[in-house]
Structures are given as structure tokens and as C-alpha cells.
Write a protein that holds these residues in place. Structure first.
Motif, PDB file in Angstrom:
ATOM      1  N   VAL A   1       3.644   5.968  -2.827  1.00  0.00           N
ATOM      2  CA  VAL A   1       4.884   6.593  -3.310  1.00  0.00           C
ATOM      3  C   VAL A   1       4.846   6.719  -4.829  1.00  0.00           C
ATOM      4  N   LEU A   2       4.350   5.676  -5.484  1.00  0.00           N
ATOM      5  CA  LEU A   2       4.268   5.680  -6.941  1.00  0.00           C
ATOM      6  C   LEU A   2       3.334   6.798  -7.426  1.00  0.00           C
ATOM      7  N   VAL A   3       2.195   6.915  -6.764  1.00  0.00           N
ATOM      8  CA  VAL A   3       1.215   7.944  -7.144  1.00  0.00           C
ATOM      9  C   VAL A   3       1.820   9.339  -6.965  1.00  0.00           C
TER      10      VAL A   3
ATOM     11  N   MET B   1       0.834  -1.213   0.000  1.00  0.00           N
ATOM     12  CA  MET B   1       0.000   0.000   0.000  1.00  0.00           C
ATOM     13  C   MET B   1       0.865   1.258   0.000  1.00  0.00           C
ATOM     14  N   ASN B   2       1.927   1.223   0.824  1.00  0.00           N
ATOM     15  CA  ASN B   2       2.859   2.345   0.882  1.00  0.00           C
ATOM     16  C   ASN B   2       3.565   2.579  -0.449  1.00  0.00           C
ATOM     17  N   LYS B   3       3.907   1.475  -1.096  1.00  0.00           N
ATOM     18  CA  LYS B   3       4.601   1.577  -2.381  1.00  0.00           C
ATOM     19  C   LYS B   3       3.715   2.253  -3.419  1.00  0.00           C
TER      20      LYS B   3
ATOM     21  N   VAL C   1       2.580  12.159  -9.847  1.00  0.00           N
ATOM     22  CA  VAL C   1       2.039  13.519  -9.761  1.00  0.00           C
ATOM     23  C   VAL C   1       3.173  14.535  -9.898  1.00  0.00           C
ATOM     24  N   VAL C   2       4.289  14.275  -9.209  1.00  0.00           N
ATOM     25  CA  VAL C   2       5.442  15.184  -9.271  1.00  0.00           C
ATOM     26  C   VAL C   2       5.970  15.277 -10.703  1.00  0.00           C
ATOM     27  N   VAL C   3       6.102  14.120 -11.358  1.00  0.00           N
ATOM     28  CA  VAL C   3       6.587  14.096 -12.748  1.00  0.00           C
ATOM     29  C   VAL C   3       5.614  14.875 -13.638  1.00  0.00           C
TER      30      VAL C   3
END
Ligand SMILES: [Cu+2]
Length: 123
Positions: free
Chosen positions: A6-8, A1-3, A12-14
């Protein structure tokens, strides 16, 4: 879930970075209005040049009408080095600069101190 989280966040940052760079490059040019053998565009000088990018047709005499509303000394002069122009701009009084855009290209211009910039795009 944490991963996943982080991916999301990473995506968003990209996305924001891509949008930022794409958005910065996409400055809309305002085309001069053609009337017979001349073309005219008004440029407001107020904390910068608006529109910042003007589009001119190649081979047509162009009248850039600078309307200076900003009294700061910075805008006392406008310099278009590619067209051999350095001229004084009066405050609240339209001042025409006529140039002859014979070659296609992008030409930067600036205030007398080289601090604020505008661009002329000849097509
Ligand atoms: Cu300046």
C-alpha cells in the motif's frame, strides 16, 4: 507485507501527481530570432498555436508570422488584446502581425472565439 505494498502504491500515485502538475507547468517557450532592430518568430496555426509560448525581447519590434494550416472557422481570426490586434488569417499563406513589446510580462492571445490560446512572454 500488505502495508508495504500500500505504501509503495501510495508513493507511486503521489509521484505521478507531482510529475503531472510539474510537467503541465513546464511549457517550453520558443524565443524569437533577433535580426538588427527586429525580432521574428513563426507560429503555425494547426489545431492550436505552435509553439504555444513565444518569448520576445522587450523594446524590440516583433513580427509574429502566423502560418495557418487549419481551415476550420475557429482560426479565421487571431486576437492579441494587449496589443490591440484582431486580424484575419488566410489559409496556407503566412500572415505577419507586428507588435511592439514595450513592457515585460505575459500576454495571452486567442482565436476569434476565445477557444484556443497562445502566449507571448516579453522579457
Ligand atoms: Cu475558436
Amino acid at each position: 507485507m500488505n502495508k508495504l505494498l500500500v505504501l509503495v502504491i501510495a508513493l507511486v500515485v503521489v509521484g505521478v501527481i507531482i510529475w503531472w502538475f510539474f510537467g503541465k507547468r513546464k511549457v517550453v517557450a520558443t524565443a524569437a530570432v533577433k535580426d538588427g532592430d527586429r525580432q521574428t518568430i513563426e507560429i503555425t496555426v494547426d489545431g492550436g498555436y505552435k509553439p504555444a509560448v513565444v518569448e520576445l525581447e522587450r523594446g524590440v519590434k516583433a513580427e509574429l508570422v502566423f502560418v495557418r494550416k487549419d481551415g476550420s472557422a475557429c482560426f479565421d481570426e487571431v486576437v492579441l488584446p494587449d496589443f490591440g490586434v484582431r486580424t484575419h488569417l488566410p489559409v496556407n499563406q503566412p500572415h505577419s502581425v507586428t507588435i511592439n513589446p514595450t513592457k515585460a510580462g505575459e500576454y495571452k492571445y486567442a482565436c476569434g472565439m476565445n477557444m484556443f490560446f497562445g502566449k507571448v512572454v516579453v522579457k
